[in-house]
Motif scaffolding. Structure first.
Motif, PDB file in Angstrom:
ATOM      1  N   TRP A   1     -32.452  -0.951  13.206  1.00  0.00           N
ATOM      2  CA  TRP A   1     -31.761  -1.877  12.325  1.00  0.00           C
ATOM      3  C   TRP A   1     -32.121  -1.473  10.900  1.00  0.00           C
ATOM      4  O   TRP A   1     -33.188  -0.929  10.641  1.00  0.00           O
ATOM      5  CB  TRP A   1     -32.115  -3.336  12.614  1.00  0.00           C
ATOM      6  CG  TRP A   1     -33.503  -3.758  12.256  1.00  0.00           C
ATOM      7  CD1 TRP A   1     -34.619  -3.711  13.041  1.00  0.00           C
ATOM      8  CD2 TRP A   1     -33.936  -4.289  10.987  1.00  0.00           C
ATOM      9  NE1 TRP A   1     -35.703  -4.180  12.356  1.00  0.00           N
ATOM     10  CE2 TRP A   1     -35.318  -4.542  11.095  1.00  0.00           C
ATOM     11  CE3 TRP A   1     -33.282  -4.567   9.783  1.00  0.00           C
ATOM     12  CZ2 TRP A   1     -36.063  -5.070  10.035  1.00  0.00           C
ATOM     13  CZ3 TRP A   1     -34.027  -5.085   8.734  1.00  0.00           C
ATOM     14  CH2 TRP A   1     -35.395  -5.339   8.869  1.00  0.00           C
ATOM     15  N   ALA A   2     -31.176  -1.706   9.982  1.00  0.00           N
ATOM     16  CA  ALA A   2     -31.393  -1.402   8.564  1.00  0.00           C
ATOM     17  C   ALA A   2     -30.679  -2.462   7.743  1.00  0.00           C
ATOM     18  O   ALA A   2     -29.628  -2.970   8.145  1.00  0.00           O
ATOM     19  CB  ALA A   2     -30.859  -0.015   8.227  1.00  0.00           C
ATOM     20  N   TRP A   3     -31.258  -2.775   6.601  1.00  0.00           N
ATOM     21  CA  TRP A   3     -30.622  -3.758   5.734  1.00  0.00           C
ATOM     22  C   TRP A   3     -29.282  -3.223   5.265  1.00  0.00           C
ATOM     23  O   TRP A   3     -29.164  -2.082   4.848  1.00  0.00           O
ATOM     24  CB  TRP A   3     -31.509  -4.087   4.542  1.00  0.00           C
ATOM     25  CG  TRP A   3     -32.741  -4.835   4.919  1.00  0.00           C
ATOM     26  CD1 TRP A   3     -34.033  -4.405   4.812  1.00  0.00           C
ATOM     27  CD2 TRP A   3     -32.821  -6.149   5.496  1.00  0.00           C
ATOM     28  NE1 TRP A   3     -34.898  -5.357   5.274  1.00  0.00           N
ATOM     29  CE2 TRP A   3     -34.187  -6.448   5.705  1.00  0.00           C
ATOM     30  CE3 TRP A   3     -31.878  -7.098   5.864  1.00  0.00           C
ATOM     31  CZ2 TRP A   3     -34.602  -7.657   6.268  1.00  0.00           C
ATOM     32  CZ3 TRP A   3     -32.299  -8.298   6.414  1.00  0.00           C
ATOM     33  CH2 TRP A   3     -33.651  -8.565   6.600  1.00  0.00           C
ATOM     34  N   ALA A   4     -28.267  -4.070   5.360  1.00  0.00           N
ATOM     35  CA  ALA A   4     -26.912  -3.740   4.927  1.00  0.00           C
ATOM     36  C   ALA A   4     -26.636  -4.515   3.642  1.00  0.00           C
ATOM     37  O   ALA A   4     -27.426  -5.381   3.261  1.00  0.00           O
ATOM     38  CB  ALA A   4     -25.921  -4.143   6.019  1.00  0.00           C
ATOM     39  N   PRO A   5     -25.519  -4.218   2.974  1.00  0.00           N
ATOM     40  CA  PRO A   5     -25.183  -5.010   1.797  1.00  0.00           C
ATOM     41  C   PRO A   5     -25.140  -6.496   2.152  1.00  0.00           C
ATOM     42  O   PRO A   5     -24.641  -6.881   3.204  1.00  0.00           O
ATOM     43  CB  PRO A   5     -23.799  -4.495   1.400  1.00  0.00           C
ATOM     44  CG  PRO A   5     -23.774  -3.095   1.926  1.00  0.00           C
ATOM     45  CD  PRO A   5     -24.564  -3.133   3.206  1.00  0.00           C
ATOM     46  N   GLY A   6     -25.680  -7.301   1.296  1.00  0.00           N
ATOM     47  CA  GLY A   6     -25.808  -8.728   1.570  1.00  0.00           C
ATOM     48  C   GLY A   6     -27.288  -9.033   1.682  1.00  0.00           C
ATOM     49  O   GLY A   6     -28.078  -8.220   2.140  1.00  0.00           O
ATOM     50  N   ASP A   7     -27.657 -10.210   1.272  1.00  0.00           N
ATOM     51  CA  ASP A   7     -29.077 -10.547   1.187  1.00  0.00           C
ATOM     52  C   ASP A   7     -29.822 -10.471   2.509  1.00  0.00           C
ATOM     53  O   ASP A   7     -30.957 -10.021   2.565  1.00  0.00           O
ATOM     54  CB  ASP A   7     -29.237 -11.955   0.596  1.00  0.00           C
ATOM     55  CG  ASP A   7     -28.818 -12.015  -0.862  1.00  0.00           C
ATOM     56  OD1 ASP A   7     -28.809 -10.959  -1.508  1.00  0.00           O
ATOM     57  OD2 ASP A   7     -28.496 -13.118  -1.330  1.00  0.00           O
ATOM     58  N   THR A   8     -29.193 -10.919   3.583  1.00  0.00           N
ATOM     59  CA  THR A   8     -29.924 -11.018   4.849  1.00  0.00           C
ATOM     60  C   THR A   8     -29.118 -10.467   6.026  1.00  0.00           C
ATOM     61  O   THR A   8     -29.209 -10.976   7.140  1.00  0.00           O
ATOM     62  CB  THR A   8     -30.317 -12.482   5.125  1.00  0.00           C
ATOM     63  OG1 THR A   8     -29.135 -13.285   5.129  1.00  0.00           O
ATOM     64  CG2 THR A   8     -31.317 -12.998   4.096  1.00  0.00           C
ATOM     65  N   THR A   9     -28.343  -9.431   5.779  1.00  0.00           N
ATOM     66  CA  THR A   9     -27.537  -8.810   6.835  1.00  0.00           C
ATOM     67  C   THR A   9     -28.205  -7.522   7.281  1.00  0.00           C
ATOM     68  O   THR A   9     -28.538  -6.669   6.464  1.00  0.00           O
ATOM     69  CB  THR A   9     -26.107  -8.518   6.350  1.00  0.00           C
ATOM     70  OG1 THR A   9     -25.498  -9.751   5.955  1.00  0.00           O
ATOM     71  CG2 THR A   9     -25.276  -7.872   7.438  1.00  0.00           C
ATOM     72  N   ALA A  10     -28.389  -7.384   8.591  1.00  0.00           N
ATOM     73  CA  ALA A  10     -28.997  -6.184   9.173  1.00  0.00           C
ATOM     74  C   ALA A  10     -27.964  -5.470  10.041  1.00  0.00           C
ATOM     75  O   ALA A  10     -27.328  -6.098  10.893  1.00  0.00           O
ATOM     76  CB  ALA A  10     -30.210  -6.548  10.015  1.00  0.00           C
ATOM     77  N   GLU A  11     -27.786  -4.175   9.810  1.00  0.00           N
ATOM     78  CA  GLU A  11     -26.908  -3.381  10.674  1.00  0.00           C
ATOM     79  C   GLU A  11     -27.700  -2.928  11.889  1.00  0.00           C
ATOM     80  O   GLU A  11     -28.807  -2.396  11.764  1.00  0.00           O
ATOM     81  CB  GLU A  11     -26.358  -2.171   9.929  1.00  0.00           C
ATOM     82  CG  GLU A  11     -25.402  -1.355  10.784  1.00  0.00           C
ATOM     83  CD  GLU A  11     -24.721  -0.222  10.026  1.00  0.00           C
ATOM     84  OE1 GLU A  11     -23.961   0.509  10.673  1.00  0.00           O
ATOM     85  OE2 GLU A  11     -24.950  -0.080   8.814  1.00  0.00           O
TER      86      GLU A  11
END
Length: 198
Positions: free
Chosen positions: A76-86
């Motif tokens: 998992w990696a942080w995506a654009p957006g404060d608390t969205t994980a890809e």
């Protein structure tokens, strides 16, 4: 089938020392499996920069092993957006359709939730029907947008087998990994679900 193949893979956190073995796993995949995961050619062996992004993302990475051989990868990696994980995963050909992908995604999801993720992002090829079915079945409330040949799903952050995030389930998943390797036995069975091609 020999005795080694009947034992479930072990899942553990990944890191830079796994680069060579991950490259071997990726090189053994079919072109279609690699395309569904990366949506582009990655070379064989894959470039070192790609391997490092997979093993040391802005989040966490996990590998599944049989003996010393990597048979699966999830992250998992942080995506654009404060608390969205890809979320993303890829499983070796011989281990596909047995539940390992869902097990690994559950571990990655639990880790992302414990880090503060409130939403999950999945980017899936529109041609990858199995992955689309898996996302819709496991995260039925996900919204989807199409951009050319890619579908982008956004879902509330929860484990794929739970109607909503339960702290005790998340704590159990993350705590198991903090103590080292965990067996993937609970999910290994024939099934149609495969990992999202992200």
């Amino acid at each position: 089938m020999n005795q080694t193949q009947t034992r479930p893979p072990l899942v553990r956190r990944a890191g830079e020392p796994d680069a060579d073995e991950l490259a071997r796993m990726l090189s053994r995949l079919t072109d279609l499996s690699r395309y569904f995961r990366f949506q582009t050619a990655i070379g064989s062996p894959p470039r070192e920069a790609l391997l490092l992004r997979m093993l040391c993302p802005a989040g966490a990475a996990f590998v599944a092993t049989r003996e010393d051989t990597i048979v699966g990868h999830a992250m998992w990696a942080w995506a654009p957006g404060d608390t969205t994980a890809e979320l993303a995963a890829i499983i070796g050909e011989e281990e596909q359709r047995r539940g390992l992908g869902i097990r690994m995604l559950s571990i990655a999801a639990a880790d992302a939730i414990s880090a503060g993720a409130t939403h999950f992002l999945f980017v899936v090829s529109a041609a990858n029907e199995r992955s689309i079915r898996m996302v819709r079945r496991r995260w039925p409330e996900a919204t989807v947008e199409r951009d050319g040949t890619l579908l982008t799903f956004v879902a509330p952050a929860r484990l794929p087998d739970q109607p909503e995030e339960r702290p005790n389930v998340v704590d159990k998943q993350v705590g198991s990994l903090q103590r080292g390797e965990v067996t993937a036995a609970g999910e290994l069975r024939p099934m149609d679900d495969v990992v999202p091609a992200l």
